[in-house]
Design a protein around this motif. Structure first.
Motif, PDB file in Angstrom:
ATOM      1  N   UNK A   1       7.973  12.100  12.688  1.00  0.00           N
ATOM      2  CA  UNK A   1       7.253  10.878  12.972  1.00  0.00           C
ATOM      3  C   UNK A   1       7.674   9.805  11.984  1.00  0.00           C
ATOM      4  N   UNK A   2       8.052   8.645  12.494  1.00  0.00           N
ATOM      5  CA  UNK A   2       8.427   7.545  11.606  1.00  0.00           C
ATOM      6  C   UNK A   2       7.210   6.932  10.932  1.00  0.00           C
ATOM      7  N   UNK A   3       6.079   7.030  11.583  1.00  0.00           N
ATOM      8  CA  UNK A   3       4.840   6.473  11.048  1.00  0.00           C
ATOM      9  C   UNK A   3       3.754   7.540  11.080  1.00  0.00           C
ATOM     10  N   UNK A   4       2.920   7.549  10.069  1.00  0.00           N
ATOM     11  CA  UNK A   4       1.747   8.417  10.097  1.00  0.00           C
ATOM     12  C   UNK A   4       0.756   7.852  11.108  1.00  0.00           C
ATOM     13  N   UNK A   5       0.202   8.716  11.938  1.00  0.00           N
ATOM     14  CA  UNK A   5      -0.770   8.273  12.941  1.00  0.00           C
ATOM     15  C   UNK A   5      -2.206   8.438  12.452  1.00  0.00           C
ATOM     16  N   UNK A   6      -2.359   8.864  11.214  1.00  0.00           N
ATOM     17  CA  UNK A   6      -3.692   9.124  10.676  1.00  0.00           C
ATOM     18  C   UNK A   6      -4.394   7.819  10.323  1.00  0.00           C
ATOM     19  N   UNK A   7      -5.659   7.719  10.684  1.00  0.00           N
ATOM     20  CA  UNK A   7      -6.456   6.542  10.363  1.00  0.00           C
ATOM     21  C   UNK A   7      -6.985   6.653   8.940  1.00  0.00           C
ATOM     22  N   UNK A   8      -6.949   5.545   8.213  1.00  0.00           N
ATOM     23  CA  UNK A   8      -7.423   5.496   6.836  1.00  0.00           C
ATOM     24  C   UNK A   8      -8.672   4.626   6.765  1.00  0.00           C
ATOM     25  N   UNK A   9      -9.733   5.158   6.172  1.00  0.00           N
ATOM     26  CA  UNK A   9     -10.972   4.394   6.005  1.00  0.00           C
ATOM     27  C   UNK A   9     -11.056   3.903   4.567  1.00  0.00           C
ATOM     28  N   UNK A  10     -11.183   2.589   4.422  1.00  0.00           N
ATOM     29  CA  UNK A  10     -11.157   1.966   3.103  1.00  0.00           C
ATOM     30  C   UNK A  10     -12.479   1.241   2.857  1.00  0.00           C
ATOM     31  N   UNK A  11     -13.279   1.670   1.871  1.00  0.00           N
ATOM     32  CA  UNK A  11     -14.548   0.990   1.601  1.00  0.00           C
ATOM     33  C   UNK A  11     -14.330  -0.367   0.951  1.00  0.00           C
ATOM     34  N   UNK A  12     -15.061  -1.358   1.409  1.00  0.00           N
ATOM     35  CA  UNK A  12     -15.037  -2.678   0.790  1.00  0.00           C
ATOM     36  C   UNK A  12     -16.478  -3.109   0.548  1.00  0.00           C
ATOM     37  N   UNK A  13     -16.666  -4.094  -0.343  1.00  0.00           N
ATOM     38  CA  UNK A  13     -18.018  -4.447  -0.755  1.00  0.00           C
ATOM     39  C   UNK A  13     -18.205  -5.958  -0.737  1.00  0.00           C
ATOM     40  N   UNK A  14     -18.391  -6.520   0.465  1.00  0.00           N
ATOM     41  CA  UNK A  14     -18.605  -7.974   0.572  1.00  0.00           C
ATOM     42  C   UNK A  14     -19.968  -8.357  -0.003  1.00  0.00           C
ATOM     43  N   UNK A  15     -20.114  -9.631  -0.360  1.00  0.00           N
ATOM     44  CA  UNK A  15     -21.379 -10.111  -0.905  1.00  0.00           C
ATOM     45  C   UNK A  15     -22.359 -10.506   0.189  1.00  0.00           C
ATOM     46  N   UNK A  16     -21.825 -10.850   1.356  1.00  0.00           N
ATOM     47  CA  UNK A  16     -22.670 -11.209   2.494  1.00  0.00           C
ATOM     48  C   UNK A  16     -22.146 -10.507   3.734  1.00  0.00           C
ATOM     49  N   UNK A  17     -22.976 -10.411   4.776  1.00  0.00           N
ATOM     50  CA  UNK A  17     -22.580  -9.697   5.989  1.00  0.00           C
ATOM     51  C   UNK A  17     -22.786 -10.541   7.247  1.00  0.00           C
ATOM     52  N   UNK A  18     -23.691 -11.513   7.211  1.00  0.00           N
ATOM     53  CA  UNK A  18     -23.972 -12.347   8.385  1.00  0.00           C
ATOM     54  C   UNK A  18     -23.128 -13.616   8.315  1.00  0.00           C
TER      55      UNK A  18
END
Length: 357
Positions: A41-58
């Protein structure tokens, strides 16, 4: 990239250059051919979950033709892999590509429920519908693991605050208990995206989404519980699903949808390159015709950013699409109406419980 090198289960087949970065990574055809010969496989097909921490959500939505005032997105990036998705461009703001990265690098906002509660419990906040998934699907596969959307719905119910949902995933039925309670107070409206009745087309356009059959079943189950559903027949792509408008409208109406919306596809930003690359590989026999018809809808380009026109398009082909949509509404939704959500209860629950006086 030839057909042997196509990435299974993904929409985009490449990572176009991020316009905000100085350097870019290129996957050469000779490398792809080497991987093919070696069975790698030239590319990994695995999904990566990356936590982020925004200050606002709306987020306040300033666009006058989007149809929402506020939105929030528990996830950035979307594993569904819809090739036409307008949200792909936003991944560039995070330092990633709008192509494969958008589908594989999913940014997770675990603090979303707490940030939401802070927002709507504020004394200065006045109730207005907040739409989950204004950008990326809140019921994409990541939700099975993180359950952020469900926790947000619990906050909306606690404060009796109106909420809208846009999704194309049957996972929403997992939260039918909360949705039913919200529905009892007229606090919920759901938008289910149905792009095609053809599974073959759906698999190509939206490789990791719920089947059309399950989406229709979802509309029916929600409607049977008194939860209003609007069907999003979008985007309409000339030469791919434009011939289905009347049948799509009739079918979603028969399953209980109270209304439907549609847009004419536009390929803004990096999406033009991603879509063009995709269709030349997935639908080579009709690629040139489809791309030309899309351009004909936007004055000879893939994208028109003018408010009021960008989603409806111009020209003969766009007019045919919009005329069919108007006919479908007259024919299948004449006596139906999507209700306004209730904004009057929230003030009584501002501190999390109803005031007695």
């Amino acid at each position: 990239m030839n057909s042997k090198n196509l990435l299974s289960g993904r929409g985009a087949q490449k990572n176009p250059r991020n316009r905000f970065l100085q350097y870019s990574h290129e996957t050469r055809d000779d490398f792809l051919e080497f991987c093919n010969l070696e069975g790698e496989q030239a590319h990994s097909l695995k999904t990566e979950y990356i936590p982020i921490f925004p200050k606002t959500i709306v987020n306040k939505v300033n666009s006058p033709d989007v149809g929402m005032a506020y939105s929030m997105n528990p996830y950035q990036g979307c594993e569904h892999g819809c090739i036409y998705c307008y949200a792909r461009n936003t991944h560039e703001f995070w330092g990633y590509s709008a192509g494969i990265d958008f589908e594989q690098k999913i940014l997770v906002k675990k603090d979303a429920p707490q940030l939401l509660e802070q927002k709507i419990s504020s004394k200065r906040w006045k109730a207005a519908t907040i739409v989950l998934s204004g950008n990326t699907d809140c019921y994409q596969p990541a939700e099975k693991t993180f359950r952020i959307t469900r926790k947000c719905l619990e906050v909306f119910l606690k404060y009796r605050h109106p909420v809208g949902i846009i999704t194309k995933n049957a996972l929403i039925l997992r939260d039918l208990d909360i949705l039913t309670e919200l529905g009892a107070h007229q606090l919920i409206g759901v938008n289910i995206s149905v792009t095609s009745l053809s599974e073959r087309t759906r698999r190509k356009l939206e490789p990791r989404t719920t089947t059309t059959k399950k989406r229709l079943q979802t509309i029916k189950k929600l409607s049977d519980q008194g939860i209003p559903v609007n069907a999003m027949l979008a985007p309409i792509i000339p030469g791919i699903n434009s011939h289905e408008i009347l049948q799509l409208a009739e079918t979603v109406s028969d399953h209980g949808a109270l209304s439907f919306g549609h847009t004419v596809v536009r390929l803004n930003g990096a999406i033009g390159q991603i879509f063009s690359d995709w269709i030349k590989q997935r639908m080579p026999d009709k690629a040139d015709k489809v791309l030309k018809q899309i351009q004909d809808c936007h004055g000879g380009t893939f994208n028109d950013s003018r408010f009021g026109i960008r989603t409806s398009g111009e020209g003969k082909i766009a007019k045919q699409i919009n005329d069919l949509a108007r006919l479908a509404k007259q024919k299948y939704f004449k006596d139906k109406m999507f209700p306004k959500l209730n904004t009057t209860l929230h003030a009584q629950y501002k501190d999390g419980q109803m005031k007695l006086f």
